[in-house]
Enzyme design. Structure first.
Site, PDB file in Angstrom:
ATOM      1  N   MET A   1       0.822  -1.211   0.000  1.00  0.00           N
ATOM      2  CA  MET A   1       0.000   0.000   0.000  1.00  0.00           C
ATOM      3  C   MET A   1       0.857   1.261   0.000  1.00  0.00           C
ATOM      4  O   MET A   1       0.487   2.275  -0.595  1.00  0.00           O
ATOM      5  CB  MET A   1      -0.945  -0.003   1.204  1.00  0.00           C
ATOM      6  CG  MET A   1      -1.969  -1.125   1.190  1.00  0.00           C
ATOM      7  SD  MET A   1      -2.887  -1.239  -0.372  1.00  0.00           S
ATOM      8  CE  MET A   1      -3.630   0.379  -0.488  1.00  0.00           C
TER       9      MET A   1
ATOM     10  N   ASP B   1      -1.605  17.873 -11.128  1.00  0.00           N
ATOM     11  CA  ASP B   1      -1.868  19.225 -10.611  1.00  0.00           C
ATOM     12  C   ASP B   1      -0.975  20.269 -11.276  1.00  0.00           C
ATOM     13  O   ASP B   1      -1.417  21.392 -11.557  1.00  0.00           O
ATOM     14  CB  ASP B   1      -1.651  19.226  -9.102  1.00  0.00           C
ATOM     15  CG  ASP B   1      -1.794  20.617  -8.496  1.00  0.00           C
ATOM     16  OD1 ASP B   1      -2.900  21.197  -8.597  1.00  0.00           O
ATOM     17  OD2 ASP B   1      -0.806  21.118  -7.935  1.00  0.00           O
TER      18      ASP B   1
END
Length: 307
Positions: free
Chosen positions: A97, A112
């Site tokens: 993870m 972004d």
């Protein structure tokens, strides 16, 4: 959260990747590092590393882990950038993870920083996936590929006399069954040297593994280690060192265990503590090594099922 307290630590690695599709002129800005917010790749690398270190704060059921190494790399093509995240730890659970989060956050950071230069439909994050993981049960197996005959001998005057039930030996028996050992012989003996010797010498004829439970402490009736140590022809001290180290992280009393392990002829002897917690913890610590022993020792002429 999942309880990982009984899992031994190991070196664990994970590699994850993601792709960001973008117009060619945006990819050119990645190559030059020219955006109004700065260099996208350098910023995304830092963001990905930080994300790996803080994954437990972002994903509720992830365990906090010591991150020993984390990095984010990039491969640029004409219309896309591939983000590759690598993470390492030494822990009882893996870093899949953490690697996936690092790749995701790095991709979002690039998104972004490129979004002022194109239309939203021209940017697409896709294929965030785990590419590789190493360590833990995926590398160090906890189940045999083929059955191996084993025996569990419980050494206890009180259990043998029927004054209390056995929980430690039954726990070891169940854990060995789950690991693929079969058939498993189970017996309870009093703390008597000759009874133990007779039982072990008989069981050695047909069993590849004999695990004793009890008699490893410092009491006057703790005779297991003194009785069995002379039978060991090839000692494996690392097994009990691992068991004691694992136990000492849970109770300081593990230091008093005198357990030994090694081959008596072609049969592996391991001596586990008599408490259920101590026996289960010791077996948890050494089970991957036991599995490995019977995978690599197929040349031993033993009828126990691992030829």
């Amino acid at each position: 959260m999942k309880d990982v307290g009984m899992k031994p630590e190991s070196l664990r690695r994970a590699r994850a990747s993601a792709e960001l599709l973008a117009p060619a002129h945006c990819i050119a800005r990645l190559r030059s590092g020219d955006t109004e917010k700065g260099d996208p790749l350098k910023t995304a690398r830092v963001a990905g590393i930080l994300a790996a270190k803080r994954t437990d704060e972002l994903i509720p059921l992830c365990h906090p882990l010591p991150i020993y190494q984390a990095d984010v790399l990039f491969e640029l093509a004409e219309d896309r950038v591939r983000i590759i995240a690598k993470v390492e730890t030494i822990a009882p659970t893996g870093v899949e993870m953490e690697a996936l989060t690092a790749a995701s956050i790095a991709a979002l950071t690039i998104y972004d920083m490129l979004k002022p230069y194109c239309e939203p439909a021209e940017l697409c994050i896709r294929e965030c996936r785990l590419d590789e993981k190493r360590g833990g049960k995926s590398q160090y197996r906890r189940r045999l590929p083929a059955p191996v005959a084993a025996a569990v001998l419980v050494l206890s005057d009180t259990v043998a006399a029927g004054r209390k039930p056995d929980t430690a030996g039954r726990a070891v028996e169940g854990e060995l069954q789950a690991a693929g050992f079969a058939p498993i012989h189970y017996a309870v003996l009093p703390d008597e040297p000759q009874a133990l010797l007779d039982a072990v010498n008989e069981l050695r004829k047909q069993h590849a593994l004999i695990a004793t439970v009890g008699g490893t402490g410092i009491g006057r009736r703790d005779i297991t280690v003194d009785t069995l140590k002379p039978l060991i022809t090839r000692e494996l001290p690392g097994l009990m060192e691992a068991a004691r180290a694992f136990g000492q992280r849970r109770t300081p009393y593990a230091a008093m265990s005198r357990g030994v392990a090694g081959f008596a002829g072609d049969t592996l002897l391991v001596t586990l503590p008599g408490s259920r917690g101590g026996a289960s913890e010791s077996l948890a610590a050494i089970l991957p090594s036991l599995i490995h022993v019977f995978e690599v020792c197929r040349d031993l002429p033993h009828p126990g099922g691992y030829q």
